[in-house]
Design an enzyme around this catalytic site. Sequence first.
Site, PDB file in Angstrom:
ATOM      1  N   SER A   1       0.803  -1.222   0.000  1.00 26.96           N
ATOM      2  CA  SER A   1       0.000   0.000   0.000  1.00 26.96           C
ATOM      3  C   SER A   1       0.837   1.274   0.000  1.00 26.96           C
ATOM      4  O   SER A   1       0.282   2.369  -0.097  1.00 26.96           O
ATOM      5  CB  SER A   1      -0.940   0.015   1.212  1.00 26.96           C
TER       6      SER A   1
ATOM      7  N   LYS B   1      -6.240   3.908   8.921  1.00 24.08           N
ATOM      8  CA  LYS B   1      -5.262   4.809   8.316  1.00 24.08           C
ATOM      9  C   LYS B   1      -5.738   6.263   8.362  1.00 24.08           C
ATOM     10  O   LYS B   1      -4.957   7.185   8.633  1.00 24.08           O
ATOM     11  CB  LYS B   1      -4.989   4.380   6.873  1.00 24.08           C
TER      12      LYS B   1
END
Length: 793
Positions: free
Chosen positions: A700, A743
């Site tokens: 990611s 996140k």
Amino acid sequence: MNLVELTLPVLALRNIVLIPELKITLDVQREHSRDAVETAVADDLFLAVFSQIDGDDELPSYHDLERIGTLAKVEHVVEVNNTGILRVTLQGLRRIQLTNEVLELYEQKPLANIAYSEIPNVRLLREKPISASDLIQVAAKRRVLEDLFRTYSLESNRQSPESVTQFEAEKDDERFVDRVAGQILSDAEDRQSYLNLPELEDRLNVLLERLTVNINLNRLEKEIEAKVRLNVDKNQRDYFLREQIRVISEELGDDASPDRVIGEYVEKLEAIDLEEKYKEKILKEIHKLSLYPGQSPEIALTRSYLDTIFDLSWGKVRSVNYNITRIEKALNKDHYALDDVKERIMEFIAVQKLRAEKGEKESKGPILCLVGPPGVGKTSIAASIARAMGRDYVRMSLGGVTDEAEIRGHRKTYIGAMPGRIINALIQAGSDNPLILMDEIDKLSSDYKGDPTSALLEVLDPEQNNNFRDHYLEVPYDLSQVLFITTANRRDLIPQPLLDRMEIIELNGYTLIEKYQIARRHLIPKQLDENALSGQNLTLYKSAILDLINNYTAEAGVRQLERVIGKVCRKVALEIAGKKDRGETVEKITVTKDSLINYAGKPKYFYDKVGRQARIGLVRGLAWTASGGDTLEIEAQVMPGKGRLRITGQLGDVMQESCQVALAYVRSLSDQFKIGEDYFDKHDIHVHVPAGAVPKDGPSAGVTLTTAILSAITKTKINADLAMTGEITLSGRVLPIGGLKEKLIAADRAGIKKVFIPEENGRDLDEVAPEVLDRLEVSKVSSGQELLDHIFS
């Protein structure tokens, strides 16, 4: 040594060694041995006594004798019952040695064929004088030898105290040492080895070592003997006591008699609902009690098995509360936020309610698995469900379990056998419909003892667990009414067959506001109570609580936050107690953001103070961890070189590959960003992810790596309040990632203003708290080109 040669009759001994200062009595049968003894008596001579090297040799020669022997005096001789055998008493005097002349003269000629003559056959060995320095050593070692000999003699009852005193009264060191050797050396080989030692100090060393060993062995033997005697005495005592109890019980008709115990077990067996074939099996175990003798250990094993059987509920259930409103209030009272989780649990309970109203077994349905980082309330919400529904609650930790027998139990044939954790949990609950929480199910592992995951497949399958078999019970037990809830920190660590049998409910990290409300409503009152305080003693301002959350903790849950609040409360308690001891007035203590450092210590984390300045080659990414989300700085630096890519920061294989893909994509954009054709051949690129001691991996960070490399090449500064996440491909597509909620919470906590996410993750934004989205500008991108247009335009 000064040597004196003598001519003496020689007596060869078999498997016997005479040493100086030792008196022995032996039978002499061989003709040449009788002649030697008779010659010594008739001529009033000493006898030269040597041991044979081979005791089986009937006609030994001088060469068949040990070189060192003992000069002996014949003290007494008598013939045994006219058999020709002489019983001789010898007193050892001095060490002697065979002469070289007699060995050369007679070679292999037997002693029986050698007449007694005037040729010197032995030399008297005299001890050489001891130097002054060695004399001190000898004196010290003699003193130690006296102490050890006294200890050994008295502890082993070999000598009386008077005899030991007589030994110690000997002034001559050599004679004293030889006397001690005669008492402790019994083996012929040991005596000969001792006899062969020429130096007094060497003989002292041998005796010191042997006495030390003998004392330790003697003490160990006594210790073992005492333990054996104690066990024997205890067993005899237990036997007589059991027999007395049995007789008294029979006389009084006491409940402890075997017949009454068997009768009680039979009554309990008739009361439980079980198939006849299994009742017959248990009945056989009951009747075994009458076959064993009173002291047999099998009685305890059998009774333990039967007690386990009858400690189970066998159909007994608690009345379950299905009042949806009441349960919802209880969950809201115990836990703030977690609305999605509570909603799913309420749906589950509603189905159970309707199923019960139809007469079906209430728990037949999916097994719930609560997955989330530590401290978010997985275990506590399960306890709240049990309390609200009126079910018995049992928590069963599975962390570190590696043995299948922990789940299914051990077979009765094994020593120390016991039921598995499932059956023990039901016994602990006292009903057949408890809520059993299987905590940390992702921490299960397997080894040579079996795989506990396989055993759980039957337990957590509603279609099979109505006939669960524990190895110890050996009879089936119905688990279908048990409400199983499991917890885990990471979904990917749960084995797939087990995952298929459970419905996953995600518990994500809390937002700043949620943590503040949890601290205000639950944590602070709890810590005040635990630290003997109240609201009249302490007030924590909102600014102080928020500072605790931001700068003293780094977690998705609130466990660390609770510890920090507890630390503040303890400091306040110490301050109040000190004032009371000094007789000062105790006033309410108010903790503000400014005074917080006095109670909680220095801040540990500075999320909103890091990277406030735009820099070249420095881009912030977003990462997911088992403790929630976090921000991740990625640095890129370009320098003259040969086109090499260097990657540091303890990155995993996937992240290293993402870095290579990012560089390849950047190279494909050379024309767009006016990068020279030979630029990548003449420059090295170094990519580093700080916190090098922490392992990092995953795809990611692809877009972050791409941006950092391009920023370093084009010398473009990247705003510090910007972050991004997404996987990049060679063609520039931005692929979706996981853990978006965590996140974005981490980005908000770190003071990020703008976040780029993959287009396909837009559907996950509804899981993020509105207050987090209000503070963040979230941009969705589907390609690297779209992302770079935003940043480098």
